[in-house]
Design a protein around this motif. Sequence first.
Motif, short mmCIF file in Angstrom:
data_model
loop_
_atom_site.label_atom_id
_atom_site.label_comp_id
_atom_site.label_asym_id
_atom_site.label_seq_id
_atom_site.Cartn_x
_atom_site.Cartn_y
_atom_site.Cartn_z
N ARG A 1 0.83 -1.21 0.00
CA ARG A 1 0.00 0.00 0.00
C ARG A 1 0.86 1.26 0.00
O ARG A 1 0.51 2.26 -0.64
CB ARG A 1 -0.92 -0.01 1.23
CG ARG A 1 -1.84 1.21 1.33
CD ARG A 1 -2.75 1.08 2.52
NE ARG A 1 -3.62 2.23 2.66
CZ ARG A 1 -4.77 2.43 2.03
NH1 ARG A 1 -5.20 1.50 1.19
NH2 ARG A 1 -5.49 3.52 2.21
N TYR A 2 2.00 1.23 0.73
CA TYR A 2 2.81 2.44 0.86
C TYR A 2 4.18 2.30 0.18
O TYR A 2 5.09 3.07 0.47
CB TYR A 2 3.01 2.76 2.36
CG TYR A 2 1.72 3.01 3.09
CD1 TYR A 2 1.01 4.20 2.88
CD2 TYR A 2 1.22 2.07 3.97
CE1 TYR A 2 -0.18 4.43 3.53
CE2 TYR A 2 0.03 2.30 4.64
CZ TYR A 2 -0.66 3.48 4.42
OH TYR A 2 -1.84 3.71 5.08
N GLN B 1 -2.53 6.40 -11.10
CA GLN B 1 -2.54 5.44 -10.02
C GLN B 1 -1.19 5.38 -9.31
O GLN B 1 -1.11 5.31 -8.08
CB GLN B 1 -2.92 4.05 -10.56
CG GLN B 1 -3.07 2.98 -9.50
CD GLN B 1 -3.48 1.66 -10.10
OE1 GLN B 1 -3.57 1.52 -11.33
NE2 GLN B 1 -3.73 0.68 -9.25
N GLN C 1 -0.82 8.50 -7.11
CA GLN C 1 -1.58 8.39 -5.88
C GLN C 1 -0.88 7.46 -4.88
O GLN C 1 -0.82 7.76 -3.67
CB GLN C 1 -3.00 7.89 -6.18
CG GLN C 1 -3.85 8.87 -6.95
CD GLN C 1 -5.21 8.30 -7.32
OE1 GLN C 1 -5.46 7.11 -7.12
NE2 GLN C 1 -6.07 9.15 -7.86
N ARG C 2 -0.34 6.36 -5.38
CA ARG C 2 0.36 5.43 -4.49
C ARG C 2 1.59 6.08 -3.89
O ARG C 2 1.89 5.95 -2.71
CB ARG C 2 0.74 4.17 -5.26
CG ARG C 2 1.38 3.11 -4.36
CD ARG C 2 1.83 1.89 -5.16
NE ARG C 2 0.72 1.26 -5.83
CZ ARG C 2 0.55 1.24 -7.17
NH1 ARG C 2 1.45 1.85 -7.96
NH2 ARG C 2 -0.48 0.63 -7.71
N ASN C 3 2.33 6.85 -4.73
CA ASN C 3 3.53 7.51 -4.23
C ASN C 3 3.20 8.64 -3.26
O ASN C 3 3.95 8.91 -2.32
CB ASN C 3 4.36 8.05 -5.40
CG ASN C 3 4.92 6.91 -6.25
OD1 ASN C 3 5.17 5.81 -5.76
ND2 ASN C 3 5.11 7.16 -7.54
N GLN C 4 2.06 9.31 -3.52
CA GLN C 4 1.63 10.35 -2.58
C GLN C 4 1.28 9.73 -1.21
O GLN C 4 1.63 10.29 -0.17
CB GLN C 4 0.43 11.11 -3.14
CG GLN C 4 0.79 12.06 -4.28
CD GLN C 4 -0.44 12.74 -4.86
OE1 GLN C 4 -1.57 12.31 -4.63
NE2 GLN C 4 -0.21 13.79 -5.64
N ARG C 5 0.62 8.57 -1.22
CA ARG C 5 0.32 7.89 0.03
C ARG C 5 1.61 7.48 0.74
O ARG C 5 1.73 7.60 1.97
CB ARG C 5 -0.56 6.66 -0.22
CG ARG C 5 -2.00 6.97 -0.58
CD ARG C 5 -2.87 5.75 -0.44
NE ARG C 5 -2.42 4.64 -1.27
CZ ARG C 5 -2.88 4.38 -2.51
NH1 ARG C 5 -3.79 5.18 -3.05
NH2 ARG C 5 -2.42 3.36 -3.20
N SER C 6 2.54 6.96 -0.02
CA SER C 6 3.82 6.55 0.57
C SER C 6 4.55 7.74 1.17
O SER C 6 5.11 7.66 2.27
CB SER C 6 4.69 5.88 -0.50
OG SER C 6 5.95 5.53 0.02
N GLN D 1 3.17 10.54 2.23
CA GLN D 1 2.44 10.97 3.42
C GLN D 1 2.74 10.06 4.62
O GLN D 1 2.90 10.52 5.75
CB GLN D 1 0.94 10.99 3.13
CG GLN D 1 0.08 11.52 4.26
CD GLN D 1 0.32 12.99 4.52
OE1 GLN D 1 0.69 13.74 3.61
NE2 GLN D 1 0.11 13.41 5.76
N GLN D 2 2.85 8.75 4.34
CA GLN D 2 3.17 7.81 5.40
C GLN D 2 4.56 8.08 5.99
O GLN D 2 4.75 8.06 7.20
CB GLN D 2 3.08 6.37 4.86
CG GLN D 2 3.52 5.29 5.82
CD GLN D 2 2.57 5.15 6.99
OE1 GLN D 2 1.45 5.66 6.96
NE2 GLN D 2 3.03 4.45 8.04
#
Length: 256
Positions: free
Chosen positions: A106-107, A125, A128-133, A135-136
């Motif tokens: 996921r991250y 896509q 978005q995945r890299n943005q979540r990573s 942010q994490q």
Amino acid sequence: MATHNGDILMLEAAPEATRPWASASNAEVIDALPYIDDDYGNPFVKAEVDRLVEEEMRRSSKKPADFLKELPPLPKLDFENCPILSKEYERVRAGKPPVRIDFESRYKFELPPANKRNDDAALKQSLQRNQRSLQQKMIELENLELMSKYGPELWRHNNQRLEVFLSRMQRLAREQNEKIEAVNRERKYHQQTTAYELHALSAEWRELCVKNMEIQTACAMLESQVDDLKREAAERGWNLEEKLENGAAVALRESS
């Protein structure tokens, strides 16, 4: 005491009726005097007690597998208002391992495949995945900064709370142990102060039992002598009943 068939019985208490399990009000009460009873210290008595217990267990219809069947059944857990707990309960009962949450995929920072570098949907896509990573990772850095700034003090406060809780539990344990010791001391005092009276009553009970047996034996001997005299009188042709009636009448006239 003696029965009609000639058996000699010792003085015993009446057997208690069987009490089924229901509540503490009618539970079995174990009566023991451990501070003055020394019978169980005898190895012969212990061997006999063990033999009786094993014999009763062999004759008993109850087995270790069903010794709880007289207790009320356990409530059924349906988890109507919590389907998550219901699902977890079924998983544990089935012996299945817990579902592992996959945080890596996921991250994880990834680029789209080479054949989809020009695909807007794949790029979006991946973004978005890299943005979540990202942010994490930022949250992890913030947590590390907060931990380094406030962590030691929080640990100290937590340790202080644990120490206070430990002190309170130790105090309660000491109070309970003191109460147990007080009860044991009181039981020992009462048992030892009444030991003489109990031994005297036990000796009197045994003496009465012996006297009852002696009386029963003397009565049996007298009954045997009376039967011999009746048999001898019958052989000589004497009418004992008539002689007894005449003797009773003479005694009555003399007394009047």
